[in-house]
Design a protein around this motif. Structure first.
Motif, PDB file in Angstrom:
ATOM      1  N   VAL A 109       8.852  11.058   7.175  1.00 15.19           N
ATOM      2  CA  VAL A 109       9.476  11.082   5.847  1.00 15.19           C
ATOM      3  C   VAL A 109       8.776  10.092   4.919  1.00 15.19           C
ATOM      4  CG1 VAL A 109      11.595  10.513   4.593  1.00 15.19           C
ATOM      5  CG2 VAL A 109      11.709  11.913   6.644  1.00 15.19           C
ATOM      6  N   LEU A 110       8.526   8.887   5.405  1.00 14.52           N
ATOM      7  CA  LEU A 110       7.867   7.886   4.572  1.00 14.52           C
ATOM      8  C   LEU A 110       6.411   8.252   4.304  1.00 14.52           C
ATOM      9  CD1 LEU A 110       9.313   4.570   6.014  1.00 14.52           C
ATOM     10  CD2 LEU A 110       9.926   5.730   3.888  1.00 14.52           C
ATOM     11  N   GLY A 111       5.782   8.973   5.207  1.00 14.33           N
ATOM     12  CA  GLY A 111       4.406   9.403   5.002  1.00 14.33           C
ATOM     13  C   GLY A 111       4.286  10.460   3.921  1.00 14.33           C
ATOM     14  N   LYS A 112       5.346  11.247   3.730  1.00 15.68           N
ATOM     15  CA  LYS A 112       5.318  12.293   2.721  1.00 15.68           C
ATOM     16  C   LYS A 112       5.694  11.787   1.337  1.00 15.68           C
ATOM     17  CE  LYS A 112       6.255  16.026   5.915  1.00 15.68           C
ATOM     18  NZ  LYS A 112       7.172  17.090   6.325  1.00 15.68           N
ATOM     19  N   VAL A 113       6.227  10.586   1.235  1.00  9.03           N
ATOM     20  CA  VAL A 113       6.652  10.052  -0.058  1.00  9.03           C
ATOM     21  C   VAL A 113       5.470   9.856  -0.994  1.00  9.03           C
ATOM     22  CG1 VAL A 113       7.654   8.012  -1.179  1.00  9.03           C
ATOM     23  CG2 VAL A 113       8.740   8.980   0.833  1.00  9.03           C
ATOM     24  N   PHE A 148       1.285 -11.855  -0.477  1.00 13.48           N
ATOM     25  CA  PHE A 148       2.496 -11.053  -0.316  1.00 13.48           C
ATOM     26  C   PHE A 148       2.484  -9.800  -1.187  1.00 13.48           C
ATOM     27  CE2 PHE A 148       3.965 -15.243   1.088  1.00 13.48           C
ATOM     28  CZ  PHE A 148       4.469 -14.886   2.332  1.00 13.48           C
ATOM     29  N   ASP A 149       1.742  -9.793  -2.278  1.00  9.11           N
ATOM     30  CA  ASP A 149       1.704  -8.633  -3.167  1.00  9.11           C
ATOM     31  C   ASP A 149       0.652  -7.606  -2.776  1.00  9.11           C
ATOM     32  OD1 ASP A 149       3.755  -9.604  -4.696  1.00  9.11           O
ATOM     33  OD2 ASP A 149       2.436 -10.611  -6.135  1.00  9.11           O
ATOM     34  N   ILE A 150      -0.468  -8.062  -2.209  1.00  8.38           N
ATOM     35  CA  ILE A 150      -1.574  -7.142  -1.938  1.00  8.38           C
ATOM     36  C   ILE A 150      -1.861  -7.021  -0.445  1.00  8.38           C
ATOM     37  CG2 ILE A 150      -4.020  -6.713  -2.319  1.00  8.38           C
ATOM     38  CD1 ILE A 150      -3.655  -8.186  -5.016  1.00  8.38           C
ATOM     39  N   THR A 151      -2.144  -8.134   0.194  1.00 13.32           N
ATOM     40  CA  THR A 151      -2.632  -8.103   1.568  1.00 13.32           C
ATOM     41  C   THR A 151      -1.559  -7.671   2.565  1.00 13.32           C
ATOM     42  OG1 THR A 151      -4.125  -9.901   0.983  1.00 13.32           O
ATOM     43  CG2 THR A 151      -3.841  -9.435   3.320  1.00 13.32           C
ATOM     44  N   LEU A 152      -0.374  -8.275   2.490  1.00 15.51           N
ATOM     45  CA  LEU A 152       0.674  -7.965   3.462  1.00 15.51           C
ATOM     46  C   LEU A 152       1.122  -6.510   3.408  1.00 15.51           C
ATOM     47  CD1 LEU A 152       2.338  -9.176   5.724  1.00 15.51           C
ATOM     48  CD2 LEU A 152       4.081  -9.748   4.032  1.00 15.51           C
ATOM     49  N   PRO A 153       1.364  -5.920   2.226  1.00 18.41           N
ATOM     50  CA  PRO A 153       1.745  -4.494   2.233  1.00 18.41           C
ATOM     51  C   PRO A 153       0.671  -3.576   2.824  1.00 18.41           C
ATOM     52  CG  PRO A 153       2.321  -5.463   0.134  1.00 18.41           C
ATOM     53  CD  PRO A 153       1.528  -6.495   0.887  1.00 18.41           C
ATOM     54  N   LEU A 154      -0.590  -3.961   2.707  1.00 16.34           N
ATOM     55  CA  LEU A 154      -1.652  -3.156   3.311  1.00 16.34           C
ATOM     56  C   LEU A 154      -1.714  -3.339   4.829  1.00 16.34           C
ATOM     57  CD1 LEU A 154      -4.499  -3.665   0.690  1.00 16.34           C
ATOM     58  CD2 LEU A 154      -3.151  -1.596   1.083  1.00 16.34           C
ATOM     59  N   LEU A 155      -1.282  -4.496   5.321  1.00 11.74           N
ATOM     60  CA  LEU A 155      -1.340  -4.785   6.747  1.00 11.74           C
ATOM     61  C   LEU A 155      -0.105  -4.326   7.511  1.00 11.74           C
ATOM     62  CD1 LEU A 155      -2.899  -8.358   6.819  1.00 11.74           C
ATOM     63  CD2 LEU A 155      -3.976  -6.211   7.411  1.00 11.74           C
ATOM     64  N   VAL A 156       1.012  -4.092   6.837  1.00 16.78           N
ATOM     65  CA  VAL A 156       2.262  -3.749   7.516  1.00 16.78           C
ATOM     66  C   VAL A 156       2.129  -2.512   8.403  1.00 16.78           C
ATOM     67  CG1 VAL A 156       4.633  -2.953   7.118  1.00 16.78           C
ATOM     68  CG2 VAL A 156       3.786  -4.967   5.949  1.00 16.78           C
ATOM     69  N   PRO A 157       1.518  -1.402   7.958  1.00 13.40           N
ATOM     70  CA  PRO A 157       1.392  -0.259   8.868  1.00 13.40           C
ATOM     71  C   PRO A 157       0.593  -0.582  10.137  1.00 13.40           C
ATOM     72  CG  PRO A 157       0.940   0.434   6.637  1.00 13.40           C
ATOM     73  CD  PRO A 157       1.038  -1.053   6.613  1.00 13.40           C
TER      74      PRO A 157
END
Length: 108
Positions: free
Chosen positions: A79-83, A3-12
């Motif tokens: 917008v989120l891409g520019k953050v 949940f800390d590493i793999t999932l945030p990388l897979l969400v897009p």
């Protein structure tokens, strides 16, 4: 770790796949007509038959909502891409000047 590493990388990638499959389902109406059964009426088939027989206000409202949702998703994506992007211009120059300043030596 998942949940800390793999999932945030897979969400897009997961969201992109979901949006692509939705767009492809609307694009392949003819395939949907041949593949589905007699009693099945999916959204692309419903819109296609309404266009042939006469568009109702419900279909107009549905298409307006889909267009609005698409525009909102594109703007939100930009917008989120520019953050996370690095700053440019005056702010970037000031940050670069601060990081290039010499660091005072510490006594040993």
């Amino acid at each position: 770790m998942f949940f800390d590493i793999t999932l945030p990388l897979l969400v897009p990638a997961i969201l992109s796949g979901m949006l692509l499959s939705f767009a492809m389902s609307l694009d392949d109406v003819i395939i949907s007509i041949f593949v589905t059964g007699v009693n099945v009426n999916t959204l692309p088939i419903k819109v296609y038959t309404q266009i042939k027989t006469g568009v109702t206000p419900e279909i107009n409202a549905l298409c307006t909502l889909m267009l609005g949702a698409t525009i909102i998703l594109v703007v939100l994506s930009n917008v989120l891409g520019k953050v996370g992007k690095p700053r440019t211009g005056k702010q970037h120059k000031e940050t670069a000047e601060r990081s290039a300043a010499p660091v005072p030596a510490q006594p040993q």
